[in-house]
Design a protein around this motif. Structure first.
Motif, PDB file in Angstrom:
ATOM      1  N   ARG A   1      -3.141   7.823 -12.165  1.00  0.00           N
ATOM      2  CA  ARG A   1      -3.284   8.098 -10.736  1.00  0.00           C
ATOM      3  C   ARG A   1      -4.635   7.614 -10.226  1.00  0.00           C
ATOM      4  NH1 ARG A   1      -3.776  12.497  -8.469  1.00  0.00           N
ATOM      5  NH2 ARG A   1      -2.766  11.924  -6.522  1.00  0.00           N
ATOM      6  N   LYS A   2      -5.684   7.799 -11.023  1.00  0.00           N
ATOM      7  CA  LYS A   2      -7.008   7.336 -10.614  1.00  0.00           C
ATOM      8  C   LYS A   2      -7.022   5.811 -10.469  1.00  0.00           C
ATOM      9  CE  LYS A   2      -9.658  11.128 -12.673  1.00  0.00           C
ATOM     10  NZ  LYS A   2     -10.652  11.495 -13.718  1.00  0.00           N
ATOM     11  N   MET A   3      -6.379   5.145 -11.412  1.00  0.00           N
ATOM     12  CA  MET A   3      -6.317   3.680 -11.345  1.00  0.00           C
ATOM     13  C   MET A   3      -5.512   3.234 -10.121  1.00  0.00           C
ATOM     14  SD  MET A   3      -5.725   2.761 -15.384  1.00  0.00           S
ATOM     15  CE  MET A   3      -5.581   1.013 -15.037  1.00  0.00           C
ATOM     16  N   LEU A   4      -4.426   3.963  -9.832  1.00  0.00           N
ATOM     17  CA  LEU A   4      -3.627   3.638  -8.652  1.00  0.00           C
ATOM     18  C   LEU A   4      -4.421   3.855  -7.368  1.00  0.00           C
ATOM     19  CD1 LEU A   4      -0.045   5.008  -9.428  1.00  0.00           C
ATOM     20  CD2 LEU A   4      -0.633   2.674  -8.778  1.00  0.00           C
ATOM     21  N   GLN A   5      -5.153   4.949  -7.301  1.00  0.00           N
ATOM     22  CA  GLN A   5      -5.965   5.233  -6.119  1.00  0.00           C
ATOM     23  C   GLN A   5      -7.032   4.169  -5.913  1.00  0.00           C
ATOM     24  OE1 GLN A   5      -5.500   7.500  -3.800  1.00  0.00           O
ATOM     25  NE2 GLN A   5      -3.703   8.300  -4.859  1.00  0.00           N
ATOM     26  N   LYS A   6      -7.617   3.697  -7.019  1.00  0.00           N
ATOM     27  CA  LYS A   6      -8.609   2.630  -6.917  1.00  0.00           C
ATOM     28  C   LYS A   6      -7.967   1.345  -6.420  1.00  0.00           C
ATOM     29  CE  LYS A   6     -12.122   0.122  -9.549  1.00  0.00           C
ATOM     30  NZ  LYS A   6     -12.778  -0.066 -10.882  1.00  0.00           N
ATOM     31  N   ALA A   7      -6.770   1.043  -6.947  1.00  0.00           N
ATOM     32  CA  ALA A   7      -6.055  -0.157  -6.503  1.00  0.00           C
ATOM     33  C   ALA A   7      -5.693  -0.062  -5.027  1.00  0.00           C
ATOM     34  CB  ALA A   7      -4.801  -0.359  -7.353  1.00  0.00           C
ATOM     35  N   ILE A   8      -5.269   1.129  -4.593  1.00  0.00           N
ATOM     36  CA  ILE A   8      -4.915   1.337  -3.183  1.00  0.00           C
ATOM     37  C   ILE A   8      -6.132   1.129  -2.297  1.00  0.00           C
ATOM     38  CG2 ILE A   8      -4.188   3.080  -1.498  1.00  0.00           C
ATOM     39  CD1 ILE A   8      -2.401   4.253  -3.733  1.00  0.00           C
ATOM     40  N   ALA A   9      -7.288   1.649  -2.741  1.00  0.00           N
ATOM     41  CA  ALA A   9      -8.525   1.492  -1.964  1.00  0.00           C
ATOM     42  C   ALA A   9      -8.923   0.020  -1.881  1.00  0.00           C
ATOM     43  CB  ALA A   9      -9.646   2.314  -2.594  1.00  0.00           C
ATOM     44  N   GLU A  10      -8.796  -0.716  -2.996  1.00  0.00           N
ATOM     45  CA  GLU A  10      -9.133  -2.132  -3.000  1.00  0.00           C
ATOM     46  C   GLU A  10      -8.209  -2.918  -2.076  1.00  0.00           C
ATOM     47  OE1 GLU A  10     -11.565  -3.896  -4.368  1.00  0.00           O
ATOM     48  OE2 GLU A  10     -12.523  -2.082  -5.105  1.00  0.00           O
ATOM     49  N   LEU A  11      -6.916  -2.577  -2.109  1.00  0.00           N
ATOM     50  CA  LEU A  11      -5.962  -3.257  -1.225  1.00  0.00           C
ATOM     51  C   LEU A  11      -6.259  -2.949   0.237  1.00  0.00           C
ATOM     52  CD1 LEU A  11      -2.586  -2.836  -3.145  1.00  0.00           C
ATOM     53  CD2 LEU A  11      -3.713  -4.982  -2.570  1.00  0.00           C
TER      54      LEU A  11
ATOM     55  N   GLY B   1       0.808  -1.213   0.000  1.00  0.00           N
ATOM     56  CA  GLY B   1       0.000   0.000   0.000  1.00  0.00           C
ATOM     57  C   GLY B   1       0.840   1.261   0.000  1.00  0.00           C
ATOM     58  N   GLN B   2       1.870   1.285   0.828  1.00  0.00           N
ATOM     59  CA  GLN B   2       2.733   2.463   0.896  1.00  0.00           C
ATOM     60  C   GLN B   2       3.513   2.657  -0.399  1.00  0.00           C
ATOM     61  OE1 GLN B   2       5.188   2.441   4.375  1.00  0.00           O
ATOM     62  NE2 GLN B   2       3.461   2.415   5.804  1.00  0.00           N
ATOM     63  N   SER B   3       3.939   1.563  -1.025  1.00  0.00           N
ATOM     64  CA  SER B   3       4.666   1.674  -2.289  1.00  0.00           C
ATOM     65  C   SER B   3       3.791   2.269  -3.378  1.00  0.00           C
ATOM     66  CB  SER B   3       5.182   0.295  -2.721  1.00  0.00           C
ATOM     67  OG  SER B   3       6.101  -0.221  -1.791  1.00  0.00           O
ATOM     68  N   LEU B   4       2.550   1.798  -3.456  1.00  0.00           N
ATOM     69  CA  LEU B   4       1.634   2.341  -4.457  1.00  0.00           C
ATOM     70  C   LEU B   4       1.312   3.810  -4.174  1.00  0.00           C
ATOM     71  CD1 LEU B   4      -0.851  -0.623  -4.994  1.00  0.00           C
ATOM     72  CD2 LEU B   4       0.995   0.128  -6.490  1.00  0.00           C
TER      73      LEU B   4
END
Length: 277
Positions: free
Chosen positions: A108-118, A79-82
């Motif tokens: 960035r939007k895709m990364l934020q979504k991935a971070i939220a899912e994680l 999570g921190q890396s992303l």
């Protein structure tokens, strides 16, 4: 000659009586031996059931430890890396409104979504969080995750079951719900699912229904040995907390899984008080 006849008769009668006693003795010994064998079979069956329960308890304890480590790894490292990558994209020197800028914003939007899912995945793995927020909130959280995919319409109806189960039973029941939801996602091809959690008299009932493709009940045994469906795991977990599991499915008509457990009568707690899942 006449004096010999009573003696012969006595010998014959005595022999018959001895034979009858012998036959009776043999029959009694056979009956006792059969009962002994039945008792041994029952004892072996009980020992096997206890061994399987003990093995499942150990597996669940190991599983919860693994889940805890994974949750920590996701939170502390992945999570921190992303997040660092997402912040780094803000520093890329590109002109606002340019094609590169739009591409970076979309990334960035895709990364934020991935971070939220994680983050959501990490929360679902935390045993302590499940215990803290309780079974109902934990199930609601899982259904919200499914809703956010825009692939499922969900509903959850429940009655107050707070304080009717201890934390160990709630955790096992929640992991069972996760297993059932995972089966629906992987196999059911459903678009709608509903969960009912009710308390009736001395039992707690958990029911999950979906409108998926279902399966032929005649092939249920075969499917139970499929690693994908995990029906055996669901039944074993239900049995571990003193419950029963009933699975009904109709080909192209959806599936209903119902778990019933007695309130405050779960045999799981006879294991020992030091084992904390």
């Amino acid at each position: 000659m006449q004096s010999e006849f009573p003696e012969v008769a006595i010998v014959i009668v005595t022999t018959i009586i001895l034979l009858l006693f012998l036959v009776g003795f043999i029959v009694i010994m056979l009956i006792l031996n059969q009962k002994s064998r039945l008792t041994q079979v029952q004892e072996l069956r009980l020992m096997e059931e206890k061994y399987e329960q003990e093995l499942l308890r150990t597996q669940l304890e190991i599983q919860e430890n693994i889940f805890g480590n994974l949750s920590q790894e996701i939170h502390d490292n992945i999570g921190q890396s992303l997040t660092f990558v997402s912040l780094s994209l803000l520093t890329v020197p590109v002109e606002n409104g340019s094609e590169a800028h739009l591409y970076i914003e979309e990334s960035r939007k895709m990364l934020q979504k991935a971070i939220a899912e994680l983050r959501d995945l990490s929360k679902g793995l935390q045993t302590e969080r499940i215990i803290d927020i309780g079974l109902v909130k934990s199930i609601e959280f899982e259904l919200q995750r499914l809703e956010r995919t825009n692939l499922y319409k969900t509903s959850f109806n429940f009655t107050d079951v707070q304080n009717l189960m201890d934390s160990q039973t709630e955790t096992i029941l929640f992991r069972t719900v996760q297993e059932m939801l995972n089966n629906i996602v992987k196999h059911a091809r459903a678009s709608e699912l509903e969960i009912h959690l009710t308390h009736e008299n001395d039992t707690i009932n958990l029911e999950i229904r979906d409108n998926g493709i279902g399966f032929d009940p005649g092939t249920l045994l075969e499917k139970e040995h499929s690693k994908g469906l995990g029906l055996r795991n669901i039944r074993k977990r239900a049995a571990l907390i003193g419950g029963t599991c009933n699975i009904n499915s109709i080909k192209n008509g959806g599936t209903t899984i119902r778990i019933t457990i007695p309130v405050n009568k779960q045999p799981f707690h006879e294991h020992n008080e030091e084992s904390q899942i």
